[in-house]
Design an enzyme around this catalytic site. Sequence first.
Site, mmCIF file in Angstrom:
data_model
loop_
_atom_site.group_PDB
_atom_site.id
_atom_site.type_symbol
_atom_site.label_atom_id
_atom_site.label_comp_id
_atom_site.label_asym_id
_atom_site.label_seq_id
_atom_site.Cartn_x
_atom_site.Cartn_y
_atom_site.Cartn_z
ATOM 1 N N GLU A 54 43.313 40.665 34.917
ATOM 2 C CA GLU A 54 43.126 40.563 36.366
ATOM 3 C C GLU A 54 43.572 41.856 37.054
ATOM 4 O O GLU A 54 44.651 42.385 36.774
ATOM 5 C CB GLU A 54 43.960 39.380 36.865
ATOM 6 C CG GLU A 54 43.942 39.148 38.353
ATOM 7 C CD GLU A 54 44.842 37.996 38.760
ATOM 8 O OE1 GLU A 54 44.702 37.513 39.907
ATOM 9 O OE2 GLU A 54 45.689 37.561 37.933
ATOM 10 N N LYS A 123 38.032 35.506 42.965
ATOM 11 C CA LYS A 123 38.999 34.477 42.597
ATOM 12 C C LYS A 123 38.905 33.305 43.566
ATOM 13 O O LYS A 123 38.830 33.487 44.779
ATOM 14 C CB LYS A 123 40.411 35.070 42.621
ATOM 15 C CG LYS A 123 41.499 34.180 42.057
ATOM 16 C CD LYS A 123 42.802 34.964 41.911
ATOM 17 C CE LYS A 123 43.902 34.142 41.270
ATOM 18 N NZ LYS A 123 45.116 34.961 41.043
ATOM 19 N N CYS A 179 42.886 33.876 36.697
ATOM 20 C CA CYS A 179 44.290 33.451 36.659
ATOM 21 C C CYS A 179 44.516 32.038 37.205
ATOM 22 O O CYS A 179 44.273 31.057 36.517
ATOM 23 C CB CYS A 179 45.159 34.465 37.381
ATOM 24 S SG CYS A 179 46.910 34.327 36.909
#
Length: 689
Positions: A54, A123, A179
Amino acid sequence: MQNDFFNLYSHGFARVAVATPRCKIADPVFNAAQTIALAEAAAKEGAALVAFPELGLSAYSCDDLFHQAALLDACEAGLRTVMEASAHLPLALVVGLPLRVGHQLFNCGVVVAGGKILGVVPKSYLPNYGEFYEARQFSAADSAPCSQIDLLGQSVPFGAGLLFEVEGVALLRFHVEICEDVWVPIPPSSFAALAGATVLVNLSASNVLVGKSGYRHQLVSQQSARCLAAYLYTSAGRGESSTDMAWDGQTLIYEKGDLLAEAERFQDDSHIIYGDVDLERLSRERMHTTTFAQQVRHHAQQVAAFRVVRFALPGAPGGGESLALKRAVERFPYVPSDPQRRDERCTEVYHIQVQALVQRLSQSGMQKVIIGVSGGLDSTHALLVCAKAMDHLKLPRTNILAYTMPGFATSERTLRQARALMEAVGCEAHEIDIRPSCIQMLKDLGHPYAQGQETYDITFENVQAGERTSHLFRLANFHNGIVIGTGDLSELALGWCTYGVGDHMSHYNVNASVPKTLISHLVRWVAESGVIGTDGSDVLLQVLATEISPELVPGKAGEDKPAQSTESSIGPYELQDFNLYYILRYGFAPSKVAFLSWSAWQDREQGAWPDALHASRNQYALADIKKHLATFVYRFFKTSQFKRSCVPNGPKVGNGGSLSPRGDWRAPSDAEAVVWQADLARIPDEVGK
């Protein structure tokens, strides 16, 4: 035959990689160079896909530096460098960086291949608790102002609902999440899997805390298992800020709950791991698990929202030449290689068999069992199960009426072992010589043997098998008990049993779904535990050392060894159990089974097998594998189903499947084997041919 047989991509596999580059905070030039170097290494190893951490081009721990135009410009320049480097690499890269879209900043995963940007995934869930303050800098995916953006001179898809499909690599369709996305109750990848993604990629940074590594394992393992998918997990390592956090660079590759690869944590340098993902296995699991399709239907709206980006790689991964599996293939798929797991498996199998027999005896009102004991492997194990069942029911072991029934070819060795075993178990032991009744039957048939001729045909063999079973059933009537079957799953698969009034039949078969290789380990496990005393353990070890034989054809005078070898007739059980597992459990074509078998049975470096039990004294050449697989295919599909269509009741013990027509396997008794035999032609006779 071309080298494609020896290439993992020809058999439904794809090599994937997860990389953690050494990074420098706010230095996209350095970070891009590290990324490219690892991508080049992955390409040389034949990977089709490599994932990076990430925000890897900037580093994750930039905090408010993310609002600096100079850094954001440099990240885009770094992305351009990576994109240009990908032009001649036969793999796709997924890299992380911050990207401006409209008047917002997004934490993104960017898919790059063939010198192009294929799509950008923002994200979905931004943590803003504990040590995380991502909502301070970034916007979440659902606030995206558009579904297409201009980036480095290209118009590319933008959004969390993107799937990337690699042309030329069958079944490789992957999804990217970032994540925290996998830490929420319903990760975006759950819907992506329902939409057809077989590989789920997570670009993570994830600082390290005590116990967090184990939780990541649980999280990734369970997500891959529930989604019937592979899951690639990255995390940041050396170079991220130590202001208030530490980083371990943990990377994981899971496939349907199974760990394929894991990096050593806390490494100083850049590192990369590889996993050969069995995409066909995942596809077949979804086909087999019908509730997966029900979920697709129930979430049709979310599934329909995904967009598929199809693309080709600039060249075949691995160059299209021979590419052997990096993945370990167990030689004994029914038997765990790890000693602790094997002990757990043996314990559980025994409990399943014993519980099932206890239930059958309790429900039927019977307190006695009748069992034939040959001194061989299967009846030994069945007798041990009967003994544990009697102990559980608090009945004397003398309620086990055990009979050894020597025939024309019974060796002194097996007869001696049968007697010793019955004594060690403490059952009621009997011995019946079946030769007189067999002679009478042969006379009634007009068989040449009854006139003194040495004619040892199938009838001669089956008369003995039938006499034994007939005696057992009448003894069961007489003593008000049930006959316990001893034949195993391997024999049933190959049709290696006498139909009807023979070892095919019983009142209840405790071994019905236990393969031969597992039975041998179960018997050894009991022997090593010492639960039946030293003398009992000794006889169990003797049984294990005895060549497997039906002992129905007399040997040469003066030789105390069987004239028949089961494995000489139908092939080694360690190979045939391997074939059974992959054909029954996954429905793989013979050519793929042969490739897996060849991968498993090649010479291994010293220490590759964890213990002597799991190693084999044998090494099988490809020609041997093909020969015995041909035997399996013909017997399994063509000649043996009628025996399986009417088998007695017996407990299923493992997820490798059973052959009961009331359970895992329902097939016609008059099928042909031609399509499986035709596929055998794909298998070369020698390596390199």
